[in-house]
Design an enzyme around this catalytic site. Structure first.
Site, PDB file in Angstrom:
ATOM      1  N   ASP A  72     -50.842   0.022 -10.198  1.00 57.45           N
ATOM      2  CA  ASP A  72     -50.766   0.646  -8.867  1.00 57.45           C
ATOM      3  C   ASP A  72     -50.746   2.174  -8.957  1.00 57.45           C
ATOM      4  O   ASP A  72     -50.719   2.863  -7.937  1.00 57.45           O
ATOM      5  CB  ASP A  72     -49.559   0.119  -8.060  1.00 57.45           C
ATOM      6  CG  ASP A  72     -48.219   0.407  -8.709  1.00 57.45           C
ATOM      7  OD1 ASP A  72     -48.072   0.149  -9.921  1.00 57.45           O
ATOM      8  OD2 ASP A  72     -47.309   0.905  -8.011  1.00 57.45           O
ATOM      9  N   HIS A  73     -50.785   2.709 -10.191  1.00 58.36           N
ATOM     10  CA  HIS A  73     -50.828   4.165 -10.395  1.00 58.36           C
ATOM     11  C   HIS A  73     -52.140   4.630 -11.017  1.00 58.36           C
ATOM     12  O   HIS A  73     -52.469   5.807 -10.931  1.00 58.36           O
ATOM     13  CB  HIS A  73     -49.640   4.607 -11.257  1.00 58.36           C
ATOM     14  CG  HIS A  73     -48.323   4.335 -10.585  1.00 58.36           C
ATOM     15  ND1 HIS A  73     -47.535   5.327 -10.046  1.00 58.36           N
ATOM     16  CD2 HIS A  73     -47.693   3.160 -10.322  1.00 58.36           C
ATOM     17  CE1 HIS A  73     -46.465   4.770  -9.487  1.00 58.36           C
ATOM     18  NE2 HIS A  73     -46.540   3.452  -9.645  1.00 58.36           N
ATOM     19  N   HIS A 123     -47.728   7.217 -15.322  1.00 56.53           N
ATOM     20  CA  HIS A 123     -47.516   6.070 -16.224  1.00 56.53           C
ATOM     21  C   HIS A 123     -48.599   5.039 -16.004  1.00 56.53           C
ATOM     22  O   HIS A 123     -49.412   5.167 -15.094  1.00 56.53           O
ATOM     23  CB  HIS A 123     -46.110   5.497 -16.082  1.00 56.53           C
ATOM     24  CG  HIS A 123     -45.818   4.804 -14.782  1.00 56.53           C
ATOM     25  ND1 HIS A 123     -45.781   5.468 -13.572  1.00 56.53           N
ATOM     26  CD2 HIS A 123     -45.557   3.495 -14.487  1.00 56.53           C
ATOM     27  CE1 HIS A 123     -45.496   4.613 -12.609  1.00 56.53           C
ATOM     28  NE2 HIS A 123     -45.361   3.407 -13.132  1.00 56.53           N
ATOM     29  N   ASP A 163     -42.515   6.527 -10.862  1.00 52.69           N
ATOM     30  CA  ASP A 163     -41.542   5.459 -10.609  1.00 52.69           C
ATOM     31  C   ASP A 163     -40.244   5.678 -11.385  1.00 52.69           C
ATOM     32  O   ASP A 163     -39.547   4.715 -11.738  1.00 52.69           O
ATOM     33  CB  ASP A 163     -42.124   4.087 -11.007  1.00 52.69           C
ATOM     34  CG  ASP A 163     -43.211   3.620 -10.046  1.00 52.69           C
ATOM     35  OD1 ASP A 163     -43.446   4.291  -9.025  1.00 52.69           O
ATOM     36  OD2 ASP A 163     -43.827   2.570 -10.337  1.00 52.69           O
ATOM     37  N   HIS A 180     -43.201   5.552  -4.316  1.00 50.83           N
ATOM     38  CA  HIS A 180     -43.030   4.394  -3.422  1.00 50.83           C
ATOM     39  C   HIS A 180     -42.074   4.707  -2.278  1.00 50.83           C
ATOM     40  O   HIS A 180     -41.109   5.452  -2.460  1.00 50.83           O
ATOM     41  CB  HIS A 180     -42.468   3.185  -4.184  1.00 50.83           C
ATOM     42  CG  HIS A 180     -43.421   2.587  -5.177  1.00 50.83           C
ATOM     43  ND1 HIS A 180     -44.315   1.596  -4.848  1.00 50.83           N
ATOM     44  CD2 HIS A 180     -43.632   2.873  -6.482  1.00 50.83           C
ATOM     45  CE1 HIS A 180     -45.028   1.269  -5.928  1.00 50.83           C
ATOM     46  NE2 HIS A 180     -44.628   2.036  -6.938  1.00 50.83           N
ATOM     47  N   HIS A 210     -38.534   3.599 -17.087  1.00 50.19           N
ATOM     48  CA  HIS A 210     -39.337   2.628 -16.318  1.00 50.19           C
ATOM     49  C   HIS A 210     -40.456   2.100 -17.223  1.00 50.19           C
ATOM     50  O   HIS A 210     -40.643   0.899 -17.354  1.00 50.19           O
ATOM     51  CB  HIS A 210     -39.886   3.324 -15.079  1.00 50.19           C
ATOM     52  CG  HIS A 210     -40.809   2.496 -14.253  1.00 50.19           C
ATOM     53  ND1 HIS A 210     -40.393   1.389 -13.551  1.00 50.19           N
ATOM     54  CD2 HIS A 210     -42.140   2.611 -14.005  1.00 50.19           C
ATOM     55  CE1 HIS A 210     -41.432   0.866 -12.907  1.00 50.19           C
ATOM     56  NE2 HIS A 210     -42.505   1.584 -13.169  1.00 50.19           N
ATOM     57  N   HIS A 219     -48.933   1.794 -15.066  1.00 43.86           N
ATOM     58  CA  HIS A 219     -48.987   0.625 -14.178  1.00 43.86           C
ATOM     59  C   HIS A 219     -50.214   0.675 -13.254  1.00 43.86           C
ATOM     60  O   HIS A 219     -50.604   1.741 -12.789  1.00 43.86           O
ATOM     61  CB  HIS A 219     -47.695   0.521 -13.353  1.00 43.86           C
ATOM     62  CG  HIS A 219     -46.533   0.024 -14.170  1.00 43.86           C
ATOM     63  ND1 HIS A 219     -45.221   0.256 -13.843  1.00 43.86           N
ATOM     64  CD2 HIS A 219     -46.516  -0.694 -15.327  1.00 43.86           C
ATOM     65  CE1 HIS A 219     -44.428  -0.308 -14.752  1.00 43.86           C
ATOM     66  NE2 HIS A 219     -45.189  -0.883 -15.658  1.00 43.86           N
TER      67      HIS A 219
END
Ligand SMILES: [Zn+2]
Ligand SMILES: [Zn+2]
Length: 257
Positions: free
Chosen positions: A56-57, A52, A130, A168, A108, A54
């Site tokens: 942090d990905h 996805h 996530d 995570h 999410h 985001h």
């Protein structure tokens, strides 16, 4: 085939799968720790899988592609740095001799996908970003409770021995909420003890398995009568005949926990 959880930021894992020569990395929010691991194990990065959009990905995708020439695969319906191969439910991604089935798991984010592979001679693998965490699930930033419940149902239906590679290390916080929801769940108590020991030695609690998550994760257990009655006690206005409403109230309880 070897599976490594590369820690990044404060609680992300960048999953690296390799056959001692070539590697796949999933959701590289940072490039540097992946490059370090590739150097250390003398690996060529073949494929980058993204679940996805985001940061942090995807934050390390461009730098990793530039440094290694790896092929990038990501969700059809999200804004991901180009160029990439866009995939969705029903597509298959071939990498390292494995066939990863793409699953649409919105909730999410609106276009979140997961990758599932059977591994000949080993147990299956799931990279779920996530969507599913050990003992919990992702926050509903873009999707509805109905969508997330259906996405988690899809993942819960995978074989019980599937390794669940979440993005995570949220396990201990999730388990303290899970124990508030199901104080009498013995499997949950045992699993919490095991995970606390792992974290006290700075070891990852992941990968989990689908069988473990079915037994301990309240978000996969929102149709269990024990969970429904606790949700009703916590949020008395919940329509307990409506499974999406129960799931939504459970997710809201966790948000406030
Ligand atoms: Zn996310
Ligand atoms: Zn994340």
């Amino acid at each position: 085939m070897k599976l490594l959880a590369i820690p990044a930021f404060s609680d992300n894992y960048l999953w690296l799968l390799h056959d001692t020569r070539h590697a796949i990395v999933v959701d590289p929010g940072q490039a540097e720790p992946v490059l370090e691991s590739l150097r250390e194990h003398r690996l060529a990065l073949q494929t980058i899988l993204v679940t996805h959009h985001h940061p942090d990905h995807v934050g390390g995708v461009a730098a990793l592609r530039d440094a290694t020439g790896a092929h990038v695969v990501g969700p059809a319906r999200e804004r991901i740095p180009e160029p990439l191969e866009r995939v969705q439910q029903g597509d298959v991604v071939e990498a390292l001799g494995l066939r990863f089935a793409v699953l649409d798991v919105p909730g999410h984010t609106a276009g979140h996908i997961a990758y599932y592979a059977e591994c000949p001679g080993d147990v299956p693998l799931l990279f779920c970003g996530d969507t599913l965490f050990s003992g919990g699930c992702g926050r509903l930033f873009e999707g509805t409770p109905t969508q997330m419940l259906a996405s988690l149902d899809t993942l819960a239906a995978l074989p019980g021995n599937t390794r669940v590679c979440c993005a995570h290390e949220y396990t201990l916080a999730n388990l303290s909420f899970a124990r508030a929801v199901e104080p009498d769940n013995a499997a949950l108590r045992d699993y919490s003890t095991k995970c606390e020991q792992l974290r006290s030695h700075s070891q990852p609690t992941l990968p989990s398995t689908i069988a473990v998550e079915r037994a301990i994760n309240p978000f996969l257990r929102s149709r269990e009568s024990a969970v429904i009655s606790r949700v009703a006690a916590h949020a008395p206005h919940t329509d307990t005949r409506d499974e999406a409403a129960v799931f939504a109230a459970l997710r809201e309880w966790k948000n406030q926990f």
